[in-house]
Each structure stands twice: as structure tokens, then as C-alpha cells.
Motif scaffolding. Structure first.
Motif: not given
Length: 429
Positions: A128-144
Motif C-alpha cells: 500500500r505504501l507509495v515509495i518515491a525513489c530519486i536517484s542519479g540514473f534510476g533503479l531500472d533500465n539504467s545499464g552501465d
């Protein structure tokens, strides 16, 4: 500013509980907006505090220190110190998340994983929790790029924005502030509000995965579109810009600098009249935007000759009378004292937590006059009230957890807010 809403009306996010595990700018600014709008924001800090509690300059007082950096990003929150490397501290964090509506973080995924708080793990545990994850390049599909250190200046460069911020010779220039962080903050704020709507309607949470770079892309949307139109005019432009206008940007005055926005041919004609050189407005070398763009150095020299001979106030008066976009380039102290901004309600007074105040930008998503005094929290000052209200813990429970190191060992707790660096907030905006 006039307030059309009754002060008796609830704030839009009253009743929403947010847990923040964030530092520096992107996460904290998002949560500050949520707090302004009525949410209860519990800011979880390591024993030595958010990194920005240590970034000078600081205001020194008899009751403690407060840095300008921290104060500008954390008003209206409740500060709770937890040592998340301690099993009891981690369990308290998980208990808080179980009762929360929103979790916001801008720590690196690897650091969160080491703490057992990876966003994907939390999403599975608390659906049920809304989780906002802010990062430099994202969690998924960020490759190298996965888990690289991400800063606003990196996002500004990779989005192409830095290449658009140029001096009159065409050289890229950093904008001078954390634009990439604030765009990510505002994007995360909007995403949280949308996710809360679905949480309310359907009882579901959401894992919001935001990278700084993609959050910068809307800033360059027009330039991106123009880059896909291959024509002779666009490719021939050089200098400070290739589509805004000529002259456009910062120009020196006798007492500082001004920004000119001559982005139409009729503005150019009016500008020439204001300069006392009306003949240039119809001169075929300069009369149209395309011709001026081919001769940017010449046009800038003409504009600069005019601006250098006058004060900011004189330039502004002449161009306002001519209906040409212009503004003095203000220093921060001038911004704070600006009558227009104060009349608009765009500046709020914030208690620094030690008897002083900071004048800071209002929340432009909710430009209502604050209904209670805004205040910057002291490190860990809300520990007992948060644990009692949200987890039902009594004084003996808190004392037991303190003895077990849930809040950090006493020797690690700074006597002032500038005493030590964080050992938990290991990522960067």
C-alpha cells in the motif's frame, strides 16, 4: 497575497504520513513541499544528522547551530534520529513505514540494500505504501549508469541543458544552482500526489523510480524538438542562443547587470527606440530575427554599448516604457527585500529553531499564507513524540531502545549540528 480560501479549510494533505530518508536537496525539498501542504513528515536522520546540517555557512547560537543549507530544505518536518545499522533502529524504521502512506528517499540503491531497505523489497513488504525513489540514473533500465554518483550538475549536462546555457561567445556555462535537483523534487512531488490518489481510490501503493537526468528533459523540450528540424537557418546560428531571440540574456549595466528578452522583431524595433537609435529597427541587417542571429556579435555590441551607459533602474525604466521584456539581475539580498515578491506572498518567514528566522521561498504549488509558524527542526527533537504517537511507545520503551543503541551511541551524537559527517546518508543527489 490575498487568500481566497477560508483558513478553516483543511490543508490538502492533512492526515497523510510521510517518512523521509533523504539528504541534500532532491528528497528533502520534495518532502518540504508535502509538509507545507499539510502532510506529517517524519525526517529520519542518522545520529550525526543530515549532511546539510554540516554544510557551512551556519548561524551560531547559544542553543546550537543551524546551517542555511539545512534550513532552506527542511521546514515543517519532525526530526527523528535512528541508527539504521542497529537492529533496533532498523526495526523502528520498518514499523514507521508500516504505518506510513509515503516513503521518500534519494539514497543510492546499494546503500539502501545494505540497510535492508531497498525500494523494491519495501514495495513487496508494504504494497500500500507509495515509495518515491530519486536517484542519479534510476533503479531500472539504467545499464552501465546503475548506482553511479548522481549530482544535479551531471543531470544538467547529460540532458543537454548546460549546452544551452551559453555565454555570448557560445561557451557552455553551468547555471550556478542545483536546477537538476529541484526539477527532480518537483517531479517527485507530482508523482507522489498522483500515487496518493490511487492509494485512496484503490488501496494500492506505487514504486516511483525517478532519475535526475530524465527529470531535466522537460527543461529542454523545445530545444530537443528544434534539433530534429534540419534547416539552414537553425544550423547557421552561433553565439549565446539559437532560438530565444537576439539580443537575449545578460548584459552589463553601470551598476550591475540586466537581462534582456528581445525575442520578437517588434520588440527589437521598440528596443532601438529606447536606445535612441530608431534607425536600427528598420535596418535590413538587423530588422529580422534571422538577420540579427547571423550578426549576434554586432547586435550584442550595440546592446552592450547602451546598457553599460546606464544603471539597472534606468535601463528597466526605459524598456518597461517601451514594453520590452527586461529585469535587473538581482543579488540574493535584493531578492529577499523585493517589494513585489513580498506583496505576492512569494517569501515566507521560517523560524530557524534557535530564536532567529530565515526568509525563504514559498511553496508555489500551495501559495496560501501558512496557518501556523513554520519552523526548522533541531536534530532528533521529535523522537519521543513521534515514537509515542505513531508507534505507541512509552518512556520506558524509548529508554530501553536508547540503551540498545537504536538512536546511536551517545559518543556519536554531536554537541552541535556541525560536529560530524553522516555514516548513513552515503549517497549523493
Amino acid at each position: 497575497m490575498s487568500n481566497s480560501n477560508s483558513s478553516a479549510e483543511p490543508l490538502p494533505l492533512e492526515g497523510v504520513k510521510v517518512v523521509e530518508l533523504a539528504h541534500l536537496i532532491a528528497g528533502p525539498y520534495c518532502c518540504q513541499m508535502l509538509a507545507d501542504e499539510g502532510a506529517t513528515v517524519i525526517k529520519v536522520e542518522p545520529p550525526s544528522g543530515d549532511l546539510t546540517r554540516h554544510r557551512l555557512p551556519a548561524r551560531r547560537t547559544e542553543t546550537g547551530d543551524v546551517t542555511a543549507y539545512y534550513a532552506s530544505l527542511n521546514r515543517g518536518k519532525q526530526s527523528l534520529v535512528l541508527d539504521l545499522k542497529n537492529e533496533h533502529g532498523k526495526e523502528l524504521m520498518l514499523s514507521l513505514l508500516e504505518t506510513a502512506d509515503v516513503f521518500v528517499t534519494n539514497m543510492r540503491a546499494a546503500a539502501l540494500a545494505r540497510l535492508g531497505l531497498h525500494p523494491k523489497t519495501l514495495h513487496e513488504r508494504f504494497p500500500r505504501l507509495v515509495i518515491a525513489c530519486i536517484s542519479g540514473f534510476g533503479l531500472d533500465n539504467s545499464g552501465d549508469y546503475a548506482d553511479r554518483a548522481g549530482l544535479a550538475i551531471v543531470a544538467e549536462a547529460m540532458s543537454g541543458a548546460t549546452g544551452l546555457t551559453r555565454d555570448h561567445s557560445g561557451n557552455p556555462v553551468w547555471c550556478g544552482f542545483a536546477l537538476g535537483d529541484i526539477t527532480a523534487s518537483v517531479s517527485a512531488h507530482a508523482a507522489v500526489i498522483l500515487a496518493l490518489r490511487n492509494q485512496e481510490r484503490f488501496g494500492v501503493g506505487k514504486l516511483i523510480d525517478l532519475g535526475l537526468v530524465e527529470c531535466m528533459l522537460p527543461m529542454v523540450s523545445v530545444a530537443m524538438g528544434r534539433a530534429q528540424v534540419d534547416d539552414e537557418v537553425a544550423s547557421s546560428f552561433t553565439g549565446s542562443n539559437n532560438f530565444h531571440g537576439i539580443p537575449y540574456g545578460a548584459f552589463p549595466a553601470s551598476d550591475g547587470a540586466v537581462s534582456l528578452g528581445v525575442n520578437r522583431d517588434d520588440f527589437w524595433a521598440r528596443f532601438c527606440v529606447a536606445m535612441g537609435r530608431p534607425e536600427l529597427g528598420t535596418d535590413p541587417r538587423y530588422a529580422t530575427y534571422v538577420e540579427r542571429a547571423k550578426r549576434q556579435r554586432e547586435v550584442h555590441a550595440v546592446a552592450e554599448e547602451f546598457t553599460r551607459a546606464h544603471t539597472r533602474a534606468e535601463i528597466t525604466a526605459k524598456l518597461v516604457e517601451a514594453d520590452v521584456p527586461v529585469a535587473s539581475i538581482l543579488g540574493m539580498k535584493e531578492v529577499i527585500l523585493n517589494d513585489y515578491l513580498r506583496e505576492r506572498g512569494s517569501l515566507w518567514e521560517v523560524d530557524d529553531g534557535h530564536g532567529g528566522t530565515f526568509t525563504l521561498p514559498a511553496n508555489t504549488a500551495w501559495l496560501e499564507k501558512p496557518r501556523k509558524a513554520l519552523r526548522v527542526p533541531r536534530l532528533g527533537e521529535h523522537r519521543d513524540s513521534v515514537l509515542k504517537e505513531h508507534l505507541g511507545l512509552g518512556a520506558s520503551d524509548i529508554a530501553r531502545l536508547d540503551g540498545a543503541g537504536a538512536f546511536g551511541v551517545a559518543r556519536d551524537r554531536p554537541k552541535s549540528s556541525n560536529a560530524a559527517k553522516s555514516d548513513v546518508a552515503t549517497s549523493r543527489d
